[in-house]
Design a protein around this motif. Structure first.
Motif, short mmCIF file in Angstrom:
data_model
loop_
_atom_site.label_atom_id
_atom_site.label_comp_id
_atom_site.label_asym_id
_atom_site.label_seq_id
_atom_site.Cartn_x
_atom_site.Cartn_y
_atom_site.Cartn_z
N GLU A 122 0.71 -1.51 0.20
CA GLU A 122 0.22 0.34 0.00
C GLU A 122 0.64 1.22 0.15
O GLU A 122 0.17 2.26 -0.35
CB GLU A 122 -0.96 0.01 1.46
N GLU A 123 1.96 1.23 0.48
CA GLU A 123 2.71 2.55 0.89
C GLU A 123 3.59 2.61 -0.37
O GLU A 123 4.50 2.76 -0.77
CB GLU A 123 3.60 1.79 1.75
N ASN A 124 3.20 1.69 -1.84
CA ASN A 124 4.34 1.83 -3.18
C ASN A 124 5.95 1.29 -3.22
O ASN A 124 6.12 1.75 -3.68
CB ASN A 124 4.18 2.98 -4.33
N CYS A 125 6.09 0.13 -2.60
CA CYS A 125 6.95 -0.22 -2.28
C CYS A 125 7.03 -1.96 -3.41
O CYS A 125 5.97 -2.35 -2.64
CB CYS A 125 7.46 -0.80 -0.88
N GLN A 126 7.93 -2.17 -3.75
CA GLN A 126 8.31 -3.49 -4.54
C GLN A 126 8.88 -4.44 -3.40
O GLN A 126 9.57 -4.15 -2.96
CB GLN A 126 9.26 -2.98 -5.90
N LYS A 127 7.64 -5.12 -3.19
CA LYS A 127 8.70 -6.68 -2.61
C LYS A 127 8.19 -7.73 -3.07
O LYS A 127 7.88 -8.12 -4.64
CB LYS A 127 7.95 -6.64 -1.67
N SER A 128 9.02 -9.19 -2.85
CA SER A 128 8.61 -10.62 -2.92
C SER A 128 8.39 -11.30 -1.79
O SER A 128 9.02 -10.82 -1.18
CB SER A 128 9.88 -9.91 -4.28
N LYS A 129 7.87 -12.56 -1.73
CA LYS A 129 7.63 -13.33 -0.89
C LYS A 129 8.31 -14.54 -1.56
O LYS A 129 8.05 -15.00 -2.47
CB LYS A 129 6.63 -13.05 -0.55
N ILE A 130 8.97 -15.28 -1.12
CA ILE A 130 9.60 -16.97 -1.48
C ILE A 130 7.95 -18.04 -0.78
O ILE A 130 8.14 -17.64 0.25
CB ILE A 130 10.56 -17.39 -1.79
#
Length: 139
Positions: free
Chosen positions: A77-85
């Protein structure tokens, strides 16, 4: 030699491909299978980084068990690109009982070999690992 109680041996290629996905992001997903003749977990399929969830889901057999790793990219929601494995234990209702038992008894040992798994899912049909489920578990 590994037996059903201790779990299957893990082929070195499994760890290597997982490290490539985790550190270099050279794969979107990895599908692993137990080779009963070799008595070890091996890499069955590797998905290129540009492939998406649909390609990943299509690579899992409808009536055979598999282990899978899926690298899920999302924006917070804070517009941060993330990834989860994600680690997914795929055990469809239609698979053989012996196969389900083999995958269930080997899962913990296999997971210990892959350092960096962030979310685990157990799925017996596609709805239990749908994109909505993955999205919900990622946040």
């Amino acid at each position: 030699m590994a037996n059903a109680a201790s779990g299957m041996a893990v082929n070195d290629d499994c760890k290597l491909k997982f490290l490539e996905l985790k550190a270099k992001r050279t794969h979107r997903f990895i599908v692993f299978k137990i080779d009963e003749k070799l008595k070890q977990v091996i890499v069955e399929k590797v998905g290129e980084p540009m492939l998406g969830y649909e390609d990943f889901a299509a690579s899992l057999p409808a009536n055979e068990c598999r282990y899978a790793i899926f690298d899920f990219d999302f924006v917070t929601e804070e517009n941060c690109q993330k990834s989860k494995i994600f680690f997914i234990a795929w055990s469809p209702d239609t698979s053989r009982v012996r196969s389900k038992m083999l995958y269930a008894s080997s899962k913990d040992r296999f997971k210990r070999e892959l350092d960096g798994i962030q979310v685990e899912l157990q799925a017996t049909d596609p709805t239990e690992m749908g994109l909505d489920v993955i999205r919900g578990r990622a946040y």
